[in-house]
Scaffold this motif. Sequence first.
Motif, PDB file in Angstrom:
ATOM      1  N   GLU A  68     -12.747 -15.562  79.210  1.00 46.76           N
ATOM      2  CA  GLU A  68     -11.944 -15.624  77.992  1.00 46.76           C
ATOM      3  C   GLU A  68     -12.697 -16.342  76.874  1.00 46.76           C
ATOM      4  O   GLU A  68     -12.698 -15.893  75.715  1.00 46.76           O
ATOM      5  CB  GLU A  68     -10.615 -16.326  78.268  1.00 46.76           C
ATOM      6  CG  GLU A  68      -9.619 -16.270  77.115  1.00 46.76           C
ATOM      7  CD  GLU A  68      -9.269 -14.847  76.699  1.00 46.76           C
ATOM      8  OE1 GLU A  68      -9.106 -14.617  75.470  1.00 46.76           O
ATOM      9  OE2 GLU A  68      -9.179 -13.960  77.574  1.00 46.76           O
ATOM     10  N   GLU A  69     -13.352 -17.445  77.191  1.00 47.03           N
ATOM     11  CA  GLU A  69     -14.085 -18.169  76.151  1.00 47.03           C
ATOM     12  C   GLU A  69     -15.340 -17.391  75.728  1.00 47.03           C
ATOM     13  O   GLU A  69     -15.736 -17.426  74.559  1.00 47.03           O
ATOM     14  CB  GLU A  69     -14.459 -19.574  76.608  1.00 47.03           C
ATOM     15  CG  GLU A  69     -15.405 -19.644  77.786  1.00 47.03           C
ATOM     16  CD  GLU A  69     -15.801 -21.082  78.126  1.00 47.03           C
ATOM     17  OE1 GLU A  69     -15.874 -21.917  77.206  1.00 47.03           O
ATOM     18  OE2 GLU A  69     -16.034 -21.359  79.324  1.00 47.03           O
ATOM     19  N   ARG A 129     -14.016 -14.713  73.481  1.00 47.97           N
ATOM     20  CA  ARG A 129     -13.557 -15.305  72.221  1.00 47.97           C
ATOM     21  C   ARG A 129     -14.735 -15.642  71.305  1.00 47.97           C
ATOM     22  O   ARG A 129     -14.684 -15.444  70.096  1.00 47.97           O
ATOM     23  CB  ARG A 129     -12.739 -16.560  72.526  1.00 47.97           C
ATOM     24  CG  ARG A 129     -12.093 -17.189  71.302  1.00 47.97           C
ATOM     25  CD  ARG A 129     -11.044 -18.210  71.683  1.00 47.97           C
ATOM     26  NE  ARG A 129     -11.553 -19.243  72.562  1.00 47.97           N
ATOM     27  CZ  ARG A 129     -11.182 -19.400  73.827  1.00 47.97           C
ATOM     28  NH1 ARG A 129     -10.288 -18.576  74.360  1.00 47.97           N
ATOM     29  NH2 ARG A 129     -11.682 -20.373  74.563  1.00 47.97           N
ATOM     30  N   SER A 130     -15.797 -16.144  71.886  1.00 47.11           N
ATOM     31  CA  SER A 130     -16.970 -16.501  71.090  1.00 47.11           C
ATOM     32  C   SER A 130     -17.668 -15.264  70.534  1.00 47.11           C
ATOM     33  O   SER A 130     -18.039 -15.215  69.358  1.00 47.11           O
ATOM     34  CB  SER A 130     -17.942 -17.317  71.938  1.00 47.11           C
ATOM     35  OG  SER A 130     -19.068 -17.693  71.197  1.00 47.11           O
ATOM     36  N   LYS A 175     -21.688 -27.989  78.314  1.00 51.48           N
ATOM     37  CA  LYS A 175     -21.539 -26.552  78.514  1.00 51.48           C
ATOM     38  C   LYS A 175     -22.893 -25.885  78.726  1.00 51.48           C
ATOM     39  O   LYS A 175     -22.990 -24.841  79.341  1.00 51.48           O
ATOM     40  CB  LYS A 175     -20.843 -25.925  77.297  1.00 51.48           C
ATOM     41  CG  LYS A 175     -19.376 -26.283  77.152  1.00 51.48           C
ATOM     42  CD  LYS A 175     -18.533 -25.566  78.195  1.00 51.48           C
ATOM     43  CE  LYS A 175     -17.060 -25.767  77.939  1.00 51.48           C
ATOM     44  NZ  LYS A 175     -16.233 -25.125  78.993  1.00 51.48           N
TER      45      LYS A 175
END
Length: 413
Positions: free
Chosen positions: A87-88, A91-92, A348
């Motif tokens: 999802e991230e 999204r990015s 990250k």
Amino acid sequence: MEKRIGQPYSGTTRRRRWWGLRRRWRMLGLFEINQEHEFYSFTCLMKEGLHAALQTGIDPPGPDYEMQTFAGLVFSSLRRSLDIEEEEYKRSLSSDCCYLQFMSNSKSKADFFLTNDKRFFLKTQNKREVKFLLSNLMAYMDHLEKYPHSLLVRFLGLHSIQVPNETKKYFIVMQSVFYPDERIDTRYDIKGCEVGRWTDPASTGSPVKILKDNNFEGKHIILDQKSSWLVDQVEIDTAFLRSLNVLDYSILLAHQPLHKDELDGKHSFSNLIVRTEKSMAQDSPTEEDHPTTPLLGGDSSRLESDAIDSGSDHSITCQEINLPSVNSTDAELQEFHAHHRRLLPNFKNSVHVIDGPELRYFVGIVDIFTVYGLKKRLENLWKSLRFPGRAFSTVSPSTYSQRFCRWVKDHTK
């Protein structure tokens, strides 16, 4: 004159702040790809296609373009191993915010883009480079499985876009080595040689200053206890690249000062626990018992599309480390501990971040697609005549890797 208040003033303030932000981006060599930009339509298609492919697991049959995803299961598995949630990631890559164009002083004809949050790097590739990556993807994944803290750049996705009546364009998604970059002010691209390896810091030709080998002379990477780990890992990674018969790769390097709270915090007991857990999470196999699945079906050189299958019960695991068995030799145990002793920072982008006593370093090996074929052999002969006795980049993979490792060893303390 009547004094303006309320919304008009607020709008003016926002515009001033926005202009200041854009000016800062320009100074860093990052240009927003807005509607007036030559790459606006292309990057919009990239975002639209990536959003659809990551959302549904199927390449979109758009009316204005055709999108293909290659080795989707492999790359999604690698993203999971790096703790990048789908999802991230989606999204990015498909944010409403514009991509940023990265302007570098590289001789490459590729186009470079960054997601708006500057976490992921997108680079156009030619067909030869794509074939090379797909044909060596199994070896690349095996290397990362054996050495999960490898400094090699992490490839996270490979795609193509075909617009009617235009040449098909391939692009790869990578983890940005320089993330987070808020406090980075100096970046280096190191090849371990001298010819053509100087960038004038005062030049105005390129908005972003990527300095080179000769700019780094007299400086060192200060890591203390971690210095031997860095040197050893570079030797391991370059040995792998040598086995692929490639050269001309670079080590990207940047640093920023550690704040006092960071210096104090990284030695705290709770921080050590988090870093240990993060390191072991990348080193340990998953609990599920995944069957052995070929990374690429059929002949990968044909560039067959492999759509992401998020609903499959069988996925490919990567970076699973088989712990030494009780029957392992002392040499095997020593090798295992030597290359898995590093505690990853709680970031990250942890595989590319190494903290020294006073500085935080961002380190990654990139540009691994140049094969030492006939063209490069002829270039080597020509440069030998033009630069007798001098160190230039186009040499055999064996000489290149040895010189590359020697540079890292000589500049690390």
